[in-house]
Design an enzyme around this catalytic site. Structure first.
Site, PDB file in Angstrom:
ATOM      1  NE  ARG A   1       5.781  11.233  -7.182  1.00 60.79           N
ATOM      2  CZ  ARG A   1       7.068  11.067  -7.113  1.00 60.79           C
ATOM      3  NH1 ARG A   1       7.797  10.106  -6.734  1.00 60.79           N
ATOM      4  NH2 ARG A   1       7.996  12.057  -7.412  1.00 60.79           N
TER       5      ARG A   1
ATOM      6  CG  ASP B   1      -0.458   3.395  -5.511  1.00 65.82           C
ATOM      7  OD1 ASP B   1       0.695   3.834  -5.954  1.00 65.82           O
ATOM      8  OD2 ASP B   1      -0.384   2.798  -4.519  1.00 65.82           O
TER       9      ASP B   1
ATOM     10  CE1 TYR C   1      -5.537   9.148  -2.116  1.00 64.51           C
ATOM     11  CE2 TYR C   1      -4.704  10.201   0.166  1.00 64.51           C
ATOM     12  CZ  TYR C   1      -4.304   9.799  -1.518  1.00 64.51           C
ATOM     13  OH  TYR C   1      -3.155   9.991  -1.892  1.00 64.51           O
TER      14      TYR C   1
ATOM     15  NE  ARG D   1      -4.748  -0.540  -2.953  1.00 58.41           N
ATOM     16  CZ  ARG D   1      -3.903  -0.982  -3.928  1.00 58.41           C
ATOM     17  NH1 ARG D   1      -2.877  -0.236  -4.354  1.00 58.41           N
ATOM     18  NH2 ARG D   1      -3.893  -2.117  -3.979  1.00 58.41           N
TER      19      ARG D   1
END
Length: 256
Positions: free
Chosen positions: A50, A52, A111, A202
């Site tokens: 999921r 952001d 990622y 992040r």
């Protein structure tokens, strides 16, 4: 009901994240609306991760159940037709066994985070990179990143609203490299694990940027990790430089 795996690419800027929301646009909502144009009725898809608000997808994977035995190529083409003009594309589609699950069958997520180093405003890459005007020390960031690889309590790098049952995760890779992009020098962060905490990537990148800028020493990242305290984390970087690049499975669902 036949089950289909979808490989999804999307630009995250127009969306409030992947997950369907009542009053805001989402990637999940866009795909479910397109599915309803093909087979009327409610549709609920499941995804490997999921993402952001503002985060992009290069290799997101989802699955859907259909009433009709669609040819996978025709299903992807029909979905892409009904997804227009949203910046979402089904780049591959495959029919799989009913017990295959986009999230629970996955064994790895990868990622990519992109930082663009240049003073002039980004044009073509606007909204797709975190732009900085100062250079970064890649070697120092990699030294700091090495402290994060392995199994750790990542409370420091976990959002306060994270719903994961435990902060204990195993980070398999956190690699930092400098590349020459079309718009200027870029710093890329390659991050790989079975699963992640909310805002973990992040938080990593924002903290490592402080090391690259010379504000932190590499060992400060080790100290922050061991503090197991969210207050010890560096700044959380913006989402628009982050991409869900790939999802790994025991067998590639899209292998021909």
């Amino acid at each position: 009901m036949p089950r289909f795996a979808l490989k999804v690419e999307y630009h995250g800027a127009p969306f409030a994240g992947w997950q369907r929301q009542k009053d805001q646009p989402s990637v999940q909502g866009a795909i479910e609306d397109a599915l309803a144009r093909l087979e009327p009725g409610p549709h609920t898809i499941a995804a490997a991760g999921r993402t952001d608000t503002g985060v992009h997808g290069l290799g997101q994977v989802a699955h859907c159940d259909m009433a009709k035995a669609w040819d996978p190529f025709r299903l992807s083409e029909a979905l892409n037709y009904h997804l227009k003009p949203a910046p979402v594309a089904i780049v591959d589609c495959a029919q799989l066994d009913d017990d295959w699950h986009a999230r629970f069958s996955a064994i790895e997520r990868q990622y990519l985070f992109r930082i663009l180093i240049r003073r002039a405003p980004a044009t073509h890459d606007a909204g797709q990179v975190w732009q900085l005007s100062h250079d970064l020390d890649v070697a120092a960031m990699q030294e700091a990143a090495d402290h994060l690889v392995g199994q750790h309590d990542f409370t420091t790098f976990r959002s306060s609203i994270c719903q994961a049952a435990s902060p204990l995760k195993t980070l398999d890779e956190l690699r930092v490299e400098r590349v020459q992009g079309f718009s200027g020098p870029e710093i890329h962060f390659h991050v790989r694990a079975r699963s992640f905490l909310h805002n973990q990537v992040r938080s990593f990148v924002g903290t490592l940027e402080r090391v690259g800028a010379g504000a932190w020493d590499p060992v400060d990242v080790k100290d922050a990790l061991e503090a197991c305290d969210r207050a010890a984390c560096g700044p959380v970087c913006p989402g628009h430089g982050l991409y869900l690049a790939r999802v790994g499975y025991p067998q590639d669902p899209f292998a021909s």
